[in-house]
Enzyme design. Sequence first.
Site, PDB file in Angstrom:
ATOM      1  N   THR A  55       0.840  -1.211   0.000  1.00 22.78           N
ATOM      2  CA  THR A  55       0.000   0.000   0.000  1.00 22.78           C
ATOM      3  C   THR A  55       0.869   1.254   0.000  1.00 22.78           C
ATOM      4  O   THR A  55       0.621   2.198  -0.767  1.00 22.78           O
ATOM      5  CB  THR A  55      -0.934  -0.003   1.217  1.00 22.78           C
ATOM      6  OG1 THR A  55      -1.825  -1.125   1.122  1.00 22.78           O
ATOM      7  CG2 THR A  55      -1.743   1.283   1.294  1.00 22.78           C
ATOM      8  N   ALA A 103       5.710  -8.868   1.159  1.00 20.30           N
ATOM      9  CA  ALA A 103       6.305 -10.107   1.668  1.00 20.30           C
ATOM     10  C   ALA A 103       5.272 -11.115   2.140  1.00 20.30           C
ATOM     11  O   ALA A 103       5.422 -12.324   1.938  1.00 20.30           O
ATOM     12  CB  ALA A 103       7.272  -9.784   2.807  1.00 20.30           C
ATOM     13  N   HIS A 104       4.223 -10.649   2.810  1.00 22.10           N
ATOM     14  CA  HIS A 104       3.323 -11.599   3.481  1.00 22.10           C
ATOM     15  C   HIS A 104       2.416 -12.355   2.526  1.00 22.10           C
ATOM     16  O   HIS A 104       1.710 -13.283   2.932  1.00 22.10           O
ATOM     17  CB  HIS A 104       2.503 -10.894   4.569  1.00 22.10           C
ATOM     18  CG  HIS A 104       1.357 -10.076   4.076  1.00 22.10           C
ATOM     19  ND1 HIS A 104       0.051 -10.517   4.128  1.00 22.10           N
ATOM     20  CD2 HIS A 104       1.303  -8.837   3.543  1.00 22.10           C
ATOM     21  CE1 HIS A 104      -0.755  -9.580   3.657  1.00 22.10           C
ATOM     22  NE2 HIS A 104      -0.013  -8.548   3.288  1.00 22.10           N
ATOM     23  N   THR A 162      14.540   4.417   9.470  1.00 24.28           N
ATOM     24  CA  THR A 162      15.425   3.274   9.700  1.00 24.28           C
ATOM     25  C   THR A 162      14.794   2.007   9.140  1.00 24.28           C
ATOM     26  O   THR A 162      13.628   1.699   9.417  1.00 24.28           O
ATOM     27  CB  THR A 162      15.699   3.098  11.201  1.00 24.28           C
ATOM     28  OG1 THR A 162      16.296   4.299  11.700  1.00 24.28           O
ATOM     29  CG2 THR A 162      16.630   1.929  11.447  1.00 24.28           C
ATOM     30  N   CYS A 202      -8.640  -6.307   2.947  1.00 23.45           N
ATOM     31  CA  CYS A 202      -8.096  -5.011   3.356  1.00 23.45           C
ATOM     32  C   CYS A 202      -9.193  -4.009   3.690  1.00 23.45           C
ATOM     33  O   CYS A 202      -9.148  -2.847   3.286  1.00 23.45           O
ATOM     34  CB  CYS A 202      -7.189  -4.466   2.265  1.00 23.45           C
ATOM     35  SG  CYS A 202      -5.789  -5.544   1.920  1.00 23.45           S
TER      36      CYS A 202
END
Length: 355
Positions: free
Chosen positions: A79, A172-173, A209, A298
């Site tokens: 997203t 990734a998921h 980071t 979602c």
Amino acid sequence: MTNEWGASVSRTYLDWNATTPLRAEARAAMVGAMDVVGNPSSVHAEGRTAKGLIERARKDIAAALGAEGADIIFTSSATEAAALALAGKGASCAGIEHDAVRSWCDERLAVDGNGTVTVDDPATCALQLANSETGVIQTLPEGLMLTDATQGFGKIPFAFNWCGAQMAIVSAHKLGGPKGIGALVVKRGTEIEARIKGGGQEMGRRSGTENVVGIAGFAAAARAAQADLEDGIGARIKKLRKILENTIAESSNKTIFVGKDANRLPNTSCFVTPGWKGETQVMVMDLAGFAVSAGSACSSGKVKTSAALEAMGFDRGQAGCALRVSLGRDTSEKEVLAFAHAWSREYEKFRARGR
């Protein structure tokens, strides 16, 4: 788990397009990365170790994506990657796109009954690689501005360098990695304006980071998913989907399999049973021990009428009666048949109530 009567119910997970169970390879990589102490932006040895982990992961993900020579910009999700790619671009898309893409686009591209999109000006358009609800796979035109490869990456062969798009988003998921890490893939030289400004991480395009642990898990999952594809996992899962759909069809000649005549992801089956609300089906199958979906996951736990099905020509009533079953690497034929038979029993109850 127990049902509403207190009886024990075993669980079968058939909602792999919503999210996938964490791969063992990803878990191991994440545990190892937790021991990496340094901040990747620090110049001392500990910082360089963390930075090295990120850069190795970047190369591994690029290799799995067929994106060598492209830029991989890590984000918190697909997203966020969509926002980074599309904000202020005035892009166009079709109604089948995920909300993360549709939110930034003029929704004007035509969709046919099989879910295939016509793109008139690729350089100004976004087009998904595959649909999360129906599984329908698109043919991407040369020069496309952006493709949402989130559902296709790891499920079908895909090479960013050959797909014709300037940018792609991935998560990734959806392939066995952790939640909360995604990426924007960009052809080198493509201009990207940072939306999150600060320390200048990710080549100045996405400050903050880096999520070292998540990135390590993403890379491990991408490597494992690519190995599965090379081992022919798609063909095995496609056979399971055929068993599922044939068994459902034997129970209900009213049920419509969406995109059945189109090229689909091997793991995805979306079917409409007129009159039987998708949200009701989700609930009764949940009580029976099966996790399935009525569409995209979602919506903060809400079940919405499918914009994708409406764009394909289904009316609102039909679109509200859709159920999505998405299979995965661990799904067995026994589980598929158990679901299909349980669904058939519930369908007979629904018909009886209607009579």
